[in-house]
Design a protein around this motif. Structure first.
Motif, PDB file in Angstrom:
ATOM      1  N   ALA A   1       0.828  -1.203   0.000  1.00  0.00           N
ATOM      2  CA  ALA A   1       0.000   0.000   0.000  1.00  0.00           C
ATOM      3  C   ALA A   1       0.867   1.260   0.000  1.00  0.00           C
ATOM      4  CB  ALA A   1      -0.930   0.006   1.210  1.00  0.00           C
ATOM      5  N   SER A   2       1.956   1.239   0.754  1.00  0.00           N
ATOM      6  CA  SER A   2       2.836   2.409   0.789  1.00  0.00           C
ATOM      7  C   SER A   2       3.550   2.595  -0.544  1.00  0.00           C
ATOM      8  CB  SER A   2       3.846   2.287   1.931  1.00  0.00           C
ATOM      9  OG  SER A   2       4.720   1.196   1.746  1.00  0.00           O
ATOM     10  N   LYS A   3       3.913   1.501  -1.213  1.00  0.00           N
ATOM     11  CA  LYS A   3       4.529   1.623  -2.534  1.00  0.00           C
ATOM     12  C   LYS A   3       3.511   2.105  -3.568  1.00  0.00           C
ATOM     13  CE  LYS A   3       8.052   0.939  -3.839  1.00  0.00           C
ATOM     14  NZ  LYS A   3       9.178   1.901  -3.994  1.00  0.00           N
ATOM     15  N   ALA A   4       2.267   1.643  -3.457  1.00  0.00           N
ATOM     16  CA  ALA A   4       1.222   2.140  -4.359  1.00  0.00           C
ATOM     17  C   ALA A   4       1.060   3.643  -4.197  1.00  0.00           C
ATOM     18  CB  ALA A   4      -0.093   1.419  -4.070  1.00  0.00           C
ATOM     19  N   GLY A   5       1.053   4.098  -2.950  1.00  0.00           N
ATOM     20  CA  GLY A   5       0.937   5.529  -2.707  1.00  0.00           C
ATOM     21  C   GLY A   5       2.087   6.309  -3.300  1.00  0.00           C
ATOM     22  N   SER A   6       3.294   5.772  -3.213  1.00  0.00           N
ATOM     23  CA  SER A   6       4.448   6.476  -3.780  1.00  0.00           C
ATOM     24  C   SER A   6       4.353   6.556  -5.300  1.00  0.00           C
ATOM     25  CB  SER A   6       5.753   5.797  -3.346  1.00  0.00           C
ATOM     26  OG  SER A   6       5.935   4.547  -3.965  1.00  0.00           O
ATOM     27  N   ASP A   7       3.851   5.500  -5.937  1.00  0.00           N
ATOM     28  CA  ASP A   7       3.648   5.541  -7.393  1.00  0.00           C
ATOM     29  C   ASP A   7       2.679   6.658  -7.767  1.00  0.00           C
ATOM     30  OD1 ASP A   7       5.150   3.237  -7.252  1.00  0.00           O
ATOM     31  OD2 ASP A   7       3.666   1.946  -8.216  1.00  0.00           O
ATOM     32  N   HIS A   8       1.597   6.775  -7.009  1.00  0.00           N
ATOM     33  CA  HIS A   8       0.597   7.814  -7.291  1.00  0.00           C
ATOM     34  C   HIS A   8       1.189   9.208  -7.111  1.00  0.00           C
ATOM     35  CE1 HIS A   8      -2.510   4.979  -7.998  1.00  0.00           C
ATOM     36  NE2 HIS A   8      -2.692   4.603  -6.745  1.00  0.00           N
ATOM     37  N   LEU A   9       2.063   9.371  -6.128  1.00  0.00           N
ATOM     38  CA  LEU A   9       2.728  10.656  -5.955  1.00  0.00           C
ATOM     39  C   LEU A   9       3.539  11.015  -7.200  1.00  0.00           C
ATOM     40  CD1 LEU A   9       4.034  10.474  -2.267  1.00  0.00           C
ATOM     41  CD2 LEU A   9       2.183  11.908  -3.134  1.00  0.00           C
ATOM     42  N   VAL A  10       4.284  10.064  -7.728  1.00  0.00           N
ATOM     43  CA  VAL A  10       5.094  10.335  -8.922  1.00  0.00           C
ATOM     44  C   VAL A  10       4.212  10.766 -10.082  1.00  0.00           C
ATOM     45  CG1 VAL A  10       6.711   9.376 -10.592  1.00  0.00           C
ATOM     46  CG2 VAL A  10       6.887   8.725  -8.184  1.00  0.00           C
ATOM     47  N   ARG A  11       3.131  10.036 -10.309  1.00  0.00           N
ATOM     48  CA  ARG A  11       2.237  10.393 -11.423  1.00  0.00           C
ATOM     49  C   ARG A  11       1.638  11.787 -11.231  1.00  0.00           C
ATOM     50  NH1 ARG A  11       0.786   4.813 -10.748  1.00  0.00           N
ATOM     51  NH2 ARG A  11       1.722   3.605 -12.448  1.00  0.00           N
ATOM     52  N   ALA A  12       1.295  12.106  -9.997  1.00  0.00           N
ATOM     53  CA  ALA A  12       0.725  13.426  -9.727  1.00  0.00           C
ATOM     54  C   ALA A  12       1.746  14.528  -9.984  1.00  0.00           C
ATOM     55  CB  ALA A  12       0.215  13.492  -8.289  1.00  0.00           C
ATOM     56  N   TRP A  13       3.005  14.297  -9.610  1.00  0.00           N
ATOM     57  CA  TRP A  13       4.044  15.315  -9.827  1.00  0.00           C
ATOM     58  C   TRP A  13       4.365  15.466 -11.310  1.00  0.00           C
ATOM     59  CZ3 TRP A  13       2.688  15.161  -5.112  1.00  0.00           C
ATOM     60  CH2 TRP A  13       3.183  16.057  -4.172  1.00  0.00           C
ATOM     61  N   VAL A  14       4.253  14.381 -12.082  1.00  0.00           N
ATOM     62  CA  VAL A  14       4.429  14.490 -13.539  1.00  0.00           C
ATOM     63  C   VAL A  14       3.318  15.343 -14.134  1.00  0.00           C
ATOM     64  CG1 VAL A  14       4.363  13.213 -15.716  1.00  0.00           C
ATOM     65  CG2 VAL A  14       5.683  12.308 -13.793  1.00  0.00           C
ATOM     66  N   ARG A  15       2.092  15.044 -13.756  1.00  0.00           N
ATOM     67  CA  ARG A  15       0.953  15.747 -14.349  1.00  0.00           C
ATOM     68  C   ARG A  15       0.819  17.182 -13.837  1.00  0.00           C
ATOM     69  NH1 ARG A  15      -5.192  13.422 -15.220  1.00  0.00           N
ATOM     70  NH2 ARG A  15      -6.111  15.368 -15.954  1.00  0.00           N
ATOM     71  N   SER A  16       1.007  17.383 -12.550  1.00  0.00           N
ATOM     72  CA  SER A  16       0.781  18.709 -11.966  1.00  0.00           C
ATOM     73  C   SER A  16       1.962  19.654 -12.147  1.00  0.00           C
ATOM     74  CB  SER A  16       0.475  18.574 -10.473  1.00  0.00           C
ATOM     75  OG  SER A  16      -0.715  17.839 -10.248  1.00  0.00           O
ATOM     76  N   PHE A  17       3.177  19.107 -12.089  1.00  0.00           N
ATOM     77  CA  PHE A  17       4.355  19.972 -12.082  1.00  0.00           C
ATOM     78  C   PHE A  17       5.297  19.732 -13.250  1.00  0.00           C
ATOM     79  CE2 PHE A  17       3.282  19.208  -7.482  1.00  0.00           C
ATOM     80  CZ  PHE A  17       2.688  20.446  -7.265  1.00  0.00           C
ATOM     81  N   GLY A  18       5.008  18.715 -14.070  1.00  0.00           N
ATOM     82  CA  GLY A  18       5.808  18.498 -15.272  1.00  0.00           C
ATOM     83  C   GLY A  18       7.191  17.936 -15.036  1.00  0.00           C
ATOM     84  N   ILE A  19       7.407  17.219 -13.918  1.00  0.00           N
ATOM     85  CA  ILE A  19       8.737  16.647 -13.703  1.00  0.00           C
ATOM     86  C   ILE A  19       8.989  15.547 -14.740  1.00  0.00           C
ATOM     87  CG2 ILE A  19       8.628  17.140 -11.231  1.00  0.00           C
ATOM     88  CD1 ILE A  19       8.414  14.064 -10.813  1.00  0.00           C
ATOM     89  N   ALA A  20      10.265  15.313 -15.030  1.00  0.00           N
ATOM     90  CA  ALA A  20      10.664  14.293 -16.006  1.00  0.00           C
ATOM     91  C   ALA A  20      10.891  12.979 -15.272  1.00  0.00           C
ATOM     92  CB  ALA A  20      11.923  14.727 -16.735  1.00  0.00           C
ATOM     93  N   ALA A  21       9.848  12.156 -15.221  1.00  0.00           N
ATOM     94  CA  ALA A  21       9.918  10.934 -14.424  1.00  0.00           C
ATOM     95  C   ALA A  21       9.356   9.748 -15.180  1.00  0.00           C
ATOM     96  CB  ALA A  21       9.160  11.112 -13.109  1.00  0.00           C
ATOM     97  N   THR A  22       9.885   8.581 -14.852  1.00  0.00           N
ATOM     98  CA  THR A  22       9.342   7.304 -15.304  1.00  0.00           C
ATOM     99  C   THR A  22       9.214   6.404 -14.082  1.00  0.00           C
ATOM    100  OG1 THR A  22      11.624   6.754 -15.943  1.00  0.00           O
ATOM    101  CG2 THR A  22      10.067   7.248 -17.723  1.00  0.00           C
ATOM    102  N   ILE A  23       8.374   5.374 -14.214  1.00  0.00           N
ATOM    103  CA  ILE A  23       8.145   4.407 -13.134  1.00  0.00           C
ATOM    104  C   ILE A  23       8.361   3.003 -13.684  1.00  0.00           C
ATOM    105  CG2 ILE A  23       6.421   3.430 -11.540  1.00  0.00           C
ATOM    106  CD1 ILE A  23       4.975   6.119 -11.618  1.00  0.00           C
TER     107      ILE A  23
END
Length: 329
Positions: A148-170
């Motif tokens: 569950a904690s890893k799922a939450g961290s994945d969602h954080l990454v996706r949110a930062w890509v969409r909201s702030f445009g960071i250059a990230a992959t998962i």
């Protein structure tokens, strides 16, 4: 190129550092690791162009200057043992959620490329006879505090890509095996028990299925994603290595020359997921392929490493077995 590797003294992270140093002669690697029981500086011994910094990814004052100086952040650091998450979930929330948030904020601040290492356990499990596999669009259904904690961290990454445009992959990977894995884990515990003349332990009936991948193949896949992957995209890393735990124990016994049924059944883990299976088609499109397509060959490589590196794992062995003895495992 300067690469910040979080959790680089742990199992997969240390192997990633070895691979990077071997294949990228101009790279400088900075490892940030809290050096909990799962982080071992000896896993990085003798490596050139590697700097180890002991610190917590949840501490912004530690993370900020390291990210500022990096060209790439590869985030392995995580609390990752299911049994431990059932005993005390709090470190999993702090490291896996708060730590990821701190890294993302630093990456956002300095515009640094970021790759996030995750697990297939975020998807929950599949029935043993289910013809399907996990894909990047499989709904999340974690079943433990760890997943569950890893799922939450994945969602954080996706949110930062969409909201702030960071250059990230998962990347979400299946179960790893290979050198430098802590002996609390299934395969190294079985191997080191047999080295000590102790019968292997098997949870329940041993029918739970995992999609095994050699750690070196995981890490070459990470580099394929970093170099060729599409920003914002999730890639599933697997090597079509589905085997149940009974089969794995029996293969290890045969590797040692013992009867394949010479093991002991112990209490099953609460909420033990049935089956993981990876659809790696999006990864294959990047031109990646595994070196260890044959699990038997990868297992032989792993057993050989533990035989030849007893000085690495021996200091941990008594404490690990004492902990499992308390739970009847």
């Amino acid at each position: 190129m300067k690469i910040l590797v979080t959790g680089g003294a742990g199992f997969i992270g240390a192997n990633f550092v070895h691979t990077t140093v071997e294949e990228m002669p101009d790279a400088e690697v900075v490892v940030l690791d809290k050096l909990t029981y799962a982080g071992n500086p000896a896993s990085l011994a003798g490596l050139d162009r590697v700097t180890l910094i002991e610190g917590d990814i949840a501490d912004p004052d530690t993370v900020d200057p390291l990210v500022k100086d990096a060209d790439l952040v590869v985030h392995f650091a995580a609390e990752s043992h299911n049994d431990n998450s059932l005993n005390d979930p709090s470190p999993f929330i702090t490291t896996n959620l708060v730590g990821t948030f701190v890294l993302l904020e630093a990456v956002r601040k300095y515009g640094v490329r970021y790759h996030h290492i995750s697990t297939d356990e975020v998807y929950g499990d599949l029935e043993l006879d289910d013809p399907n596999k996990f894909t990047p669009t499989t709904p999340y259904n974690p079943s433990s505090p760890y997943s569950a904690s890893k799922a939450g961290s994945d969602h954080l990454v996706r949110a930062w890509v969409r909201s702030f445009g960071i250059a990230a992959t998962i990347s979400n990977c299946s179960n790893n095996y290979g050198p430098f894995q802590h002996i609390e884990k299934f395969i190294p515990r079985t191997v080191t028990n047999l080295i000590d003349g102790v019968k292997p332990r098997l949870y329940g009936a041993g029918l739970n299925v995992r999609d095994w991948i050699h750690v070196r193949d995981h890490n070459t896949a990470v580099w394929a994603i970093v170099n060729k992957g599409e920003i914002g995209k999730t890639y599933l890393i697997g090597a079509d290595g589905e085997l149940n735990n009974l089969q794995v124990v029996q293969m290890i016994l045969e590797e040692f020359g013992y009867d394949k049924n010479d093991f002991v059944h112990v209490n099953d883990r609460p909420g033990h997921d049935l089956r993981y299976a990876i659809d790696n088609s999006s990864l294959l499109e990047l031109g990646w392929e595994p070196q260890f397509e044959d699990f038997t060959a990868g297992l032989h490589d792993t057993v050989t490493w533990y035989r030849e590196n007893e000085d690495w794992w021996r200091p941990q062995k008594d404490a690990v077995e004492a902990k499992y003895a308390k739970t009847g495992q």
